[in-house]
Design an enzyme around this catalytic site. Structure first.
Site, mmCIF file in Angstrom:
data_model
loop_
_atom_site.group_PDB
_atom_site.id
_atom_site.type_symbol
_atom_site.label_atom_id
_atom_site.label_comp_id
_atom_site.label_asym_id
_atom_site.label_seq_id
_atom_site.Cartn_x
_atom_site.Cartn_y
_atom_site.Cartn_z
ATOM 1 N N ARG A 62 -25.359 60.293 -20.352
ATOM 2 C CA ARG A 62 -26.473 61.144 -20.192
ATOM 3 C C ARG A 62 -27.543 60.642 -21.102
ATOM 4 O O ARG A 62 -28.469 61.360 -21.624
ATOM 5 C CB ARG A 62 -25.887 62.196 -21.241
ATOM 6 C CG ARG A 62 -24.917 63.071 -20.363
ATOM 7 C CD ARG A 62 -24.020 63.791 -21.557
ATOM 8 N NE ARG A 62 -22.945 64.592 -20.829
ATOM 9 C CZ ARG A 62 -22.796 65.890 -20.539
ATOM 10 N NH1 ARG A 62 -23.928 66.662 -20.882
ATOM 11 N NH2 ARG A 62 -21.803 66.368 -19.963
ATOM 12 N N ASP B 175 -15.866 49.753 -10.387
ATOM 13 C CA ASP B 175 -16.063 50.202 -8.883
ATOM 14 C C ASP B 175 -16.650 48.880 -8.046
ATOM 15 O O ASP B 175 -16.317 49.058 -6.836
ATOM 16 C CB ASP B 175 -17.300 51.033 -8.871
ATOM 17 C CG ASP B 175 -16.932 52.697 -9.680
ATOM 18 O OD1 ASP B 175 -15.873 52.701 -9.864
ATOM 19 O OD2 ASP B 175 -17.811 53.051 -9.963
ATOM 20 N N THR C 252 -18.964 47.492 -13.859
ATOM 21 C CA THR C 252 -18.418 48.485 -13.353
ATOM 22 C C THR C 252 -16.957 48.324 -12.830
ATOM 23 O O THR C 252 -16.649 47.324 -12.342
ATOM 24 C CB THR C 252 -19.394 49.231 -12.336
ATOM 25 O OG1 THR C 252 -18.475 50.260 -11.591
ATOM 26 C CG2 THR C 252 -19.963 48.226 -11.265
ATOM 27 N N ASP D 131 -19.207 47.748 -7.245
ATOM 28 C CA ASP D 131 -19.940 48.294 -5.972
ATOM 29 C C ASP D 131 -21.452 47.859 -6.097
ATOM 30 O O ASP D 131 -22.620 48.375 -5.675
ATOM 31 C CB ASP D 131 -19.954 49.665 -5.931
ATOM 32 C CG ASP D 131 -20.548 50.344 -7.076
ATOM 33 O OD1 ASP D 131 -20.776 49.786 -8.287
ATOM 34 O OD2 ASP D 131 -20.653 51.713 -6.973
ATOM 35 N N ASP E 35 -25.112 50.683 -11.889
ATOM 36 C CA ASP E 35 -26.091 50.529 -10.991
ATOM 37 C C ASP E 35 -27.079 51.781 -11.827
ATOM 38 O O ASP E 35 -28.528 51.633 -11.709
ATOM 39 C CB ASP E 35 -26.154 51.022 -9.661
ATOM 40 C CG ASP E 35 -25.137 52.433 -9.587
ATOM 41 O OD1 ASP E 35 -24.772 52.757 -10.386
ATOM 42 O OD2 ASP E 35 -25.136 52.834 -8.141
HETATM 43 O O1 F6P Z 1 -18.457 54.421 -12.105
HETATM 44 C C1 F6P Z 1 -17.210 54.470 -12.774
HETATM 45 C C2 F6P Z 1 -16.514 55.569 -12.542
HETATM 46 O O2 F6P Z 1 -15.277 55.495 -13.216
HETATM 47 C C3 F6P Z 1 -16.469 55.959 -11.179
HETATM 48 O O3 F6P Z 1 -15.298 55.268 -10.539
HETATM 49 C C4 F6P Z 1 -16.013 57.508 -11.349
HETATM 50 O O4 F6P Z 1 -16.400 58.176 -10.231
HETATM 51 C C5 F6P Z 1 -17.203 58.040 -12.319
HETATM 52 O O5 F6P Z 1 -17.243 56.709 -13.110
HETATM 53 C C6 F6P Z 1 -16.395 58.866 -13.240
HETATM 54 O O6 F6P Z 1 -17.402 59.442 -14.291
HETATM 55 P P1 F6P Z 1 -17.239 60.067 -15.643
HETATM 56 O O7 F6P Z 1 -17.040 59.059 -16.872
HETATM 57 O O8 F6P Z 1 -18.414 60.807 -15.917
HETATM 58 O O9 F6P Z 1 -16.050 60.998 -15.714
#
Ligand code: F6P
Length: 369
Positions: free
Chosen positions: A84, A149, A147, A151, A125
């Protein structure tokens, strides 16, 4: 002016910040940046809980080698993080009137006021595109891709991914026994946002029967055919790995209600599939969401190694006078790419990827045939 112990470059003051979701290997990068910078006679200032931390004197700390002792194997980030903390659109708490404010000028001003030469930003990203905006306002930035991910297009691998895949694979291993004992279909939902890397890798490594990824829209009937085929062959259970971003042909991804104007979070596909497949096939189904477990725990050796290489490379990039670049892993080597380019494209699983091909050769269903 202090001279670097190993090179003739002037001593530098580096700011170091982690942003966005946490990820196994962050501490290994922090350790690597701090130790390699100190070895050059430089100073590293850790900024707590994202960019906004720069504005609070008690959230910026000079880091020494003691601060980074014994953390290479730990999950999370000793600096703390937030998703945030966009200084261009900082959320104002409801009791402060709500809405968003742009505090980016203050962040830039404080960066210069602290006499920092460069900002090492460890993020995905979202965080790196904020870093790129700050670079445009005059902060010299070195990005480090993070990450689970995996990605980001500019790097073949991000640290955190290996650990997430390991956690997901171990979960799939454990589910096999209970699925077989009860003759059930177990559906595991894994993270990955709009890319199917975690689902594909853990699904193949865990011997899943069906793998659903955002890159390949599925049809329920196709998954049902695969299940019937297993039951026909007296393999009366099945494991389905579903990426959180998987969606049916012509259908939508499933999102949770969004909080405070934040980017909506994906989630709910496993539960939905469990209901739909039970209705369609009659087989008993159960769903499981691995969730943030995938972001926790000790980083694997592969993630520690990549994180350490990235951290040292970030310091070398500063030593070479580079700015507004991201360190990246390409063709087994660490290189740098322009930050703008690094954040411009999402890396999804290519449809002709050999891991997909190999899985299909083994009879794994992607719900599309
Ligand atoms: O980008 C990393 C990730 O863990 C994603 O795989 C997932 O969709 C998202 O963050 C979850 O975010 P949060 O920490 O806001 O629950």
């Amino acid at each position: 002016m202090i001279q670097s112990s190993k090179s003739n470059s002037h001593a530098k003051k580096i700011g170091l910040v982690t942003g966005g979701g946490d990820c196994p290997g962050l501490n290994a990068v922090i350790r690597s940046v701090v130790i390699s910078a100190i070895n050059l006679g430089w100073e590293v200032y850790g900024i707590e809980r994202g960019f906004e931390g720069l504005l609070h004197r008690n959230r910026v700390h000079l880091l020494n080698t003691y601060d980074v002792r014994g953390i290479i194997h730990t999950g999370g980030t000793i600096l703390g993080t937030t998703n945030r903390g966009n200084p261009f659109k900082l959320q104002v708490p409801a009791d402060g009137g709500g809405g968003v404010v742009d505090i980016s000028d203050k962040v830039v001003e404080q960066f210069h006021h602290l006499g920092l030469d460069s900002l090492v930003v460890i993020g995905g990203d979202g965080t790196l595109s904020i870093a790129s905006d700050l670079a445009r306002k005059g902060i010299p930035v070195i990005g480090v891709p993070k990450t689970i991910d995996n990605d980001l297009m500019a790097t073949e691998m991000t640290f955190g991914f290996s650990t997430a895949v390991t956690t997901a694979t171990e979960a799939i291993d454990k589910l096999h026994a209970t699925a077989a004992s009860h003759e059930r279909v177990m559906i595991v939902e894994v993270m990955g946002r709009y890319a199917g890397w975690i689902a594909l890798y853990s699904g193949v490594a865990g011997g899943a029967d069906v793998i659903l990824i955002p890159e390949i829209p599925y049809q329920l009937e196709s998954i049902a055919r695969k299940l019937h085929d297993r039951w026909r062959r007296k393999r009366n259970f099945a494991i389905i790995v579903a990426a959180e971003g998987a969606a049916p042909v012509g259908g939508q991804m499933i999102f949770k209600a969004s909080e405070d104007g934040r980017e909506p979070r994906l989630g709910g596909i496993a539960e939905q599939l469990a209901v739909d497949l039970n209705k369609l096939t009659g087989y008993e189904t159960r769903s499981l969401v691995l969730g943030h477990l995938q972001r926790g725990g000790q980083p694997t050796p592969a993630d520690r190694l990549l994180a350490t290489r990235f951290g040292a490379a970030a310091v070398r990039a500063i030593e070479c006078g580079k700015k507004n670049v991201m360190v990246a892993y390409q063709s087994s080597a660490i290189t740098t790419v322009p930050l703008e380019e690094a954040i411009s494209k999402r890396k999804q699983v290519p449809l002709d990827y050999d891991v997909i091909r190999s899985a299909r050769d083994l009879g794994v269903s992607f719900g599309d045939e």
